[in-house]
Design a protein around this motif. Structure first.
Motif, PDB file in Angstrom:
ATOM      1  N   LEU A 112      34.207  45.643  69.445  1.00 51.81           N
ATOM      2  CA  LEU A 112      35.572  45.194  69.735  1.00 51.81           C
ATOM      3  C   LEU A 112      35.810  43.815  69.128  1.00 51.81           C
ATOM      4  N   LEU A 113      34.800  42.956  69.285  1.00 52.22           N
ATOM      5  CA  LEU A 113      34.908  41.602  68.754  1.00 52.22           C
ATOM      6  C   LEU A 113      35.022  41.628  67.232  1.00 52.22           C
ATOM      7  N   GLY A 114      34.235  42.502  66.597  1.00 52.09           N
ATOM      8  CA  GLY A 114      34.265  42.619  65.141  1.00 52.09           C
ATOM      9  C   GLY A 114      35.623  43.095  64.646  1.00 52.09           C
ATOM     10  N   ILE A 115      36.178  44.104  65.348  1.00 50.72           N
ATOM     11  CA  ILE A 115      37.498  44.620  64.970  1.00 50.72           C
ATOM     12  C   ILE A 115      38.533  43.520  65.119  1.00 50.72           C
ATOM     13  N   LEU A 116      38.441  42.810  66.253  1.00 51.75           N
ATOM     14  CA  LEU A 116      39.398  41.734  66.521  1.00 51.75           C
ATOM     15  C   LEU A 116      39.290  40.655  65.448  1.00 51.75           C
ATOM     16  N   SER A 117      38.050  40.260  65.105  1.00 55.87           N
ATOM     17  CA  SER A 117      37.921  39.147  64.169  1.00 55.87           C
ATOM     18  C   SER A 117      38.332  39.562  62.759  1.00 55.87           C
ATOM     19  N   SER A 118      38.080  40.822  62.383  1.00 54.75           N
ATOM     20  CA  SER A 118      38.530  41.203  61.042  1.00 54.75           C
ATOM     21  C   SER A 118      40.053  41.338  61.003  1.00 54.75           C
ATOM     22  N   TYR A 119      40.619  41.715  62.181  1.00 54.03           N
ATOM     23  CA  TYR A 119      42.084  41.756  62.247  1.00 54.03           C
ATOM     24  C   TYR A 119      42.658  40.351  62.104  1.00 54.03           C
ATOM     25  N   LEU A 120      42.021  39.394  62.823  1.00 54.81           N
ATOM     26  CA  LEU A 120      42.486  38.012  62.740  1.00 54.81           C
ATOM     27  C   LEU A 120      42.345  37.485  61.321  1.00 54.81           C
ATOM     28  N   LEU A 121      41.210  37.798  60.677  1.00 52.05           N
ATOM     29  CA  LEU A 121      40.993  37.337  59.304  1.00 52.05           C
ATOM     30  C   LEU A 121      42.079  37.850  58.375  1.00 52.05           C
ATOM     31  N   SER A 122      42.431  39.121  58.558  1.00 49.39           N
ATOM     32  CA  SER A 122      43.411  39.682  57.627  1.00 49.39           C
ATOM     33  C   SER A 122      44.813  39.144  57.902  1.00 49.39           C
ATOM     34  N   THR A 123      45.109  38.808  59.163  1.00 49.59           N
ATOM     35  CA  THR A 123      46.452  38.285  59.420  1.00 49.59           C
ATOM     36  C   THR A 123      46.533  36.804  59.105  1.00 49.59           C
ATOM     37  N   ILE A 124      45.466  36.043  59.417  1.00 48.93           N
ATOM     38  CA  ILE A 124      45.547  34.594  59.238  1.00 48.93           C
ATOM     39  C   ILE A 124      45.257  34.197  57.791  1.00 48.93           C
ATOM     40  N   SER A 125      44.137  34.679  57.240  1.00 51.54           N
ATOM     41  CA  SER A 125      43.803  34.214  55.898  1.00 51.54           C
ATOM     42  C   SER A 125      44.083  35.281  54.841  1.00 51.54           C
TER      43      SER A 125
ATOM     44  N   THR B  79      21.894  37.765  77.609  1.00 47.93           N
ATOM     45  CA  THR B  79      21.008  38.628  76.824  1.00 47.93           C
ATOM     46  C   THR B  79      21.809  39.461  75.838  1.00 47.93           C
ATOM     47  N   MET B  80      22.969  39.910  76.312  1.00 51.30           N
ATOM     48  CA  MET B  80      23.797  40.753  75.442  1.00 51.30           C
ATOM     49  C   MET B  80      24.392  39.950  74.297  1.00 51.30           C
ATOM     50  N   LEU B  81      24.527  38.641  74.492  1.00 52.13           N
ATOM     51  CA  LEU B  81      25.221  37.813  73.519  1.00 52.13           C
ATOM     52  C   LEU B  81      24.659  37.981  72.105  1.00 52.13           C
ATOM     53  N   GLY B  82      23.332  38.026  72.006  1.00 54.88           N
ATOM     54  CA  GLY B  82      22.713  38.183  70.689  1.00 54.88           C
ATOM     55  C   GLY B  82      23.186  39.451  70.002  1.00 54.88           C
ATOM     56  N   ILE B  83      23.182  40.550  70.766  1.00 60.67           N
ATOM     57  CA  ILE B  83      23.614  41.832  70.213  1.00 60.67           C
ATOM     58  C   ILE B  83      25.108  41.798  69.912  1.00 60.67           C
ATOM     59  N   ILE B  84      25.867  41.172  70.813  1.00 54.78           N
ATOM     60  CA  ILE B  84      27.323  41.103  70.611  1.00 54.78           C
ATOM     61  C   ILE B  84      27.621  40.422  69.281  1.00 54.78           C
ATOM     62  N   ILE B  85      26.974  39.274  69.067  1.00 61.10           N
ATOM     63  CA  ILE B  85      27.225  38.528  67.830  1.00 61.10           C
ATOM     64  C   ILE B  85      26.751  39.341  66.630  1.00 61.10           C
ATOM     65  N   GLY B  86      25.566  39.936  66.748  1.00 55.63           N
ATOM     66  CA  GLY B  86      25.034  40.718  65.639  1.00 55.63           C
ATOM     67  C   GLY B  86      25.940  41.871  65.256  1.00 55.63           C
ATOM     68  N   VAL B  87      26.299  42.670  66.246  1.00 55.49           N
ATOM     69  CA  VAL B  87      27.132  43.839  65.966  1.00 55.49           C
ATOM     70  C   VAL B  87      28.522  43.407  65.509  1.00 55.49           C
ATOM     71  N   GLY B  88      29.058  42.382  66.168  1.00 57.30           N
ATOM     72  CA  GLY B  88      30.370  41.870  65.767  1.00 57.30           C
ATOM     73  C   GLY B  88      30.346  41.448  64.314  1.00 57.30           C
ATOM     74  N   ALA B  89      29.263  40.744  63.930  1.00 56.02           N
ATOM     75  CA  ALA B  89      29.145  40.290  62.541  1.00 56.02           C
ATOM     76  C   ALA B  89      29.072  41.488  61.598  1.00 56.02           C
TER      77      ALA B  89
ATOM     78  N   PRO C 169      41.888  41.099  52.735  1.00 56.66           N
ATOM     79  CA  PRO C 169      42.042  42.519  53.048  1.00 56.66           C
ATOM     80  C   PRO C 169      40.803  42.989  53.809  1.00 56.66           C
ATOM     81  N   THR C 170      40.982  43.539  55.008  1.00 54.85           N
ATOM     82  CA  THR C 170      39.832  44.076  55.738  1.00 54.85           C
ATOM     83  C   THR C 170      40.098  45.522  56.095  1.00 54.85           C
ATOM     84  N   MET C 171      39.016  46.277  56.213  1.00 51.11           N
ATOM     85  CA  MET C 171      39.148  47.692  56.521  1.00 51.11           C
ATOM     86  C   MET C 171      37.960  48.082  57.385  1.00 51.11           C
ATOM     87  N   VAL C 172      38.195  48.226  58.706  1.00 51.30           N
ATOM     88  CA  VAL C 172      37.098  48.601  59.590  1.00 51.30           C
ATOM     89  C   VAL C 172      37.040  50.129  59.646  1.00 51.30           C
ATOM     90  N   SER C 173      35.972  50.680  59.092  1.00 51.15           N
ATOM     91  CA  SER C 173      35.892  52.138  59.036  1.00 51.15           C
ATOM     92  C   SER C 173      35.216  52.674  60.288  1.00 51.15           C
TER      93      SER C 173
END
Lengths: 405, 252
Positions: A347-360, A24-34, A363-367
């Motif tokens: 947490l997932l969103g922070i992690l994925s934007s960190y991965l995006l900025s290191t791999i590809s 049930t949480m998965l939907g929210i996790i993906i939404g908020v992460g996105a 520039p990402t900035m999580v405020s």
């Protein structure tokens, strides 16, 4: 009833059905992460654009030859030479609030030094150019006002040009040949990086504009000029006065189009941020949709849960639970679901934007603001989509609920 | 002494589609504190409806219901819930324990909804005391599915007891139990009744009704028989006769 007890009851119910809770949480996790990742990417892009705009210099107004006509046909600014050196001098002399003006010529040409050669951008500029664009020297100095007046054979080069032609050696004092004309290098600039258009601003050779006219390009018309205003407050006013002055000098009848284009830094910034804003809105819309879908998922599961636990609700009511106790219990369950999902999503969103900025290397900035908003939004989703099922549970008749099989 | 339960011309009608069902028609009843009443009657006789009203789960269509001298026939849902919590303990045929919740936590449930704040430690202590009263002190941490039917019903009784109710309402408490276990549960009820708690119990079985002090029979929404039990059974005696129920020894 004490709220701590209600919270414990709600949490216990969630623990009992771990798999269902997680799904049930998965939907929210993906939404908020996105949401967090998207906003991070958008903010990063915006910061990058702002940094690039800052490389233009401070309070800079660009004046370029040519214009866009009313019929929409571009005569290509910078190409058709309509600006003259006198125009630049007039602007400096007659427009109040103008600190300095650097006339500009531009051409792409082959330059050579020793046995190395390079196709690069040749700029003819005034001696103030480096001041206007706030472009410090890595070594050596600028050419002087004297050099400009005398059309001396001196130049300043960008770091990319320097590296290509001279490697790691300091090129100050070396000779650079442009169209077989030898120029002495007086300075090397610090790197400015990519321009907004994506070209390397350091792949450049800068000459006094007089030298560029007489010795390299053989033309007297300017491509444009960089005007520096005294302060941000006078920018618009200066911009207007430049237009009035140039129209006068060029004898343009009222109603006819300008044969030049004036752009303030703000205009350029606005154009650039407009693009990234559109992008951000688009991404946020997608993320918002996934949050709503996640919320509907929560509502669905809560409705199932209420039906399944009808008997439990009946028992609780029989022993003295108020409708409000039941409402609170189910509301806490759905809020816990959504806000826990929100935290994991963040947490997932922070992690994925960190991965995006290191791999590809985006520039990402999580405020922090976007994190807070995402969390509040997910908790809000829990309240909004949890209220109806909770209300349904609270409205049950204890006799019917106890009899429910 | 004022009566604990006083029904005055109680009427309860239901709207079932187009038809109006008169489940209880003009019932008047007085139950004094300390009584042990068994209510009998076929299904549809109106006994469940009457019991729901007495249990403050439902409101009468007409007539008055005084519980402990207080007119509760017109109270709202929340006030009725409070009265159930403070004054009434429920025991159901199907036990109605929360599954995946330990015995002691089941017993704590009514105290969690009590309006006067008690500390968690207090609540736990009272729950354990109630379990001890029904002889299940050593089963506090067991879950319902680890307990026999008789033990589950004892947990339910402990739950009914924990808020010191003046009335216990039991809806066929032995309906799902074998004979010997039923007698044991009646033994618990008789013990509680001896300590002063009023008990009203719905049952289908005549020999279970014989453990009460007073029997009421309902038919078609009215009370047709209301008499004291002449030859009352005592659980303590019956359980001491080894030949009485040879088939039910293992169940408890």
């Amino acid at each position: 009833m004490k709220h701590t007890a209600t919270i414990r009851i709600a949490l216990r119910a969630l623990r009992r059905n771990k798999l269902r809770t997680a799904l049930t949480m998965l939907g929210i996790i993906i939404g908020v992460g996105a949401v967090v990742a998207m906003v991070g990417i958008g903010a990063g892009a915006k910061a990058q654009v702002e940094a690039q705009i800052a490389t233009l210099g401070q309070n800079v107004i660009l004046v370029m030859s040519g214009t866009t006509t009313a019929s929409g046909i571009r005569t290509g600014f910078g190409s058709a030479g309509t600006l003259k050196v006198e125009d630049a001098e007039a602007i400096l002399r007659e427009v109040p609030g103008v600190v300095s003006v650097s006339p500009e010529l531009r051409a792409a040409m082959q330059v050579a030094s020793g046995n190395q050669n390079l196709m690069t951008q040749i700029l003819g500029e005034g001696a103030d150019y480096f001041e206007i664009r706030q472009w410090p020297f890595k070594s050596g100095t600028s050419f002087t006002e004297q050099d400009v007046r005398g059309a001396n054979k001196v130049c300043v080069i960008g770091l990319t040009t320097s590296r290509t032609l001279f490697g790691d050696a300091d090129p100050v004092g070396e000779i650079l040949r442009i169209k077989q004309v030898p120029f002495v290098i007086t300075g090397v600039l610090t790197p400015k990086g990519m321009s907004m258009m994506g070209s390397d601003q350091d792949d450049v050779v800068i000459l006094p504009y007089t030298s560029a006219m007489k010795r390299v390009m053989g033309q007297t018309m300017l491509r444009g000029m960089n005007v520096q205003a005294a302060s941000p407050d006078v920018l618009l006013q200066v911009q207007d006065q430049i237009i009035t002055l140039l129209r006068q000098k060029h004898r343009i009848q009222p109603g006819r189009d300008d044969d030049f284009t004036v752009r303030g830094q703000q205009d350029i910034a606005a154009m650039a941020t407009e693009q990234s804003k559109t992008m951000t809105i688009l991404l946020a819309a997608v993320a918002g949709v996934s949050l709503v879908v996640g919320g509907i998922g929560i509502m669905n599961i809560m409705l199932v849960s209420v039906t399944e636990r009808t008997r439990e609700i009946g028992i609780r009511m029989a022993v003295g639970a108020h409708g409000s106790d039941i409402l609170l219990q189910f509301l806490i369950e759905s809020i816990t679901l959504s806000s826990l999902g929100g935290i994991i999503g963040i947490l997932l969103g922070i992690l994925s934007s960190y991965l995006l900025s290191t791999i590809s290397h985006w520039p990402t900035m999580v405020s922090p603001a976007s994190i807070v908003v995402a969390f509040l939004f997910s908790a809000g989703v829990g309240i909004f989509f949890g209220y109806y099922p909770a209300q349904k549970a609270a409205a049950l008749d204890p006799i019917d609920a106890l009899r429910y099989e | 002494m004022k009566p604990l339960i006083q029904l005055e011309n109680l009427v309860k009608t239901y709207q079932s589609g187009e038809v109006e069902v008169r489940a209880v028609r003009n019932v008047s009843l007085v139950v004094e504190p300390g009584e042990f009443v068994a209510v009998m009657g076929a299904s549809g006789s109106g006994k469940s409806t009457m019991m729901n009203t007495i249990g403050c789960l439902d409101r009468p269509t007409a007539g008055r219901y005084l519980l402990d001298g207080v007119d509760v026939s017109a109270l709202d849902r929340a006030r009725l819930a409070d009265i159930r919590n403070e004054k009434i303990g429920f025991v159901f045929q199907g036990f109605n324990l929360l599954s995946r919740t330990s015995a002691v936590e089941n017993v704590e449930l009514p105290m969690l909804y009590a309006r006067g704040a008690k500390s968690p430690r207090d609540i736990r202590a009272r729950a354990l005391a109630a379990l001890a009263m029904v002889g299940l002190a050593d089963r506090a941490e067991h879950f319902p599915n680890q307990l026999s039917g008789g033990q589950q019903q004892r947990v339910a009784i402990a739950r009914a007891l924990c808020n010191d109710p003046s009335l216990i309402l039991a809806d066929e408490p032995t309906g799902n139990l074998d004979t010997r276990t039923s007698i044991e549960i009646m033994g618990v009820f008789q013990k509680l009744n001896d300590s002063g708690i009023t008990i009203m119990m719905v049952t289908h079985e005549l020999d279970i009704a014989a453990f009460a002090k007073r029997n009421i029979v309902m038919r078609d929404g009215v009370i047709v028989t209301d008499k004291p039990v002449e030859r009352r059974h005592f659980a303590a005696e019956e359980l001491n006769q080894p030949t009485a129920q040879p088939n039910a020894v293992a169940a408890a």
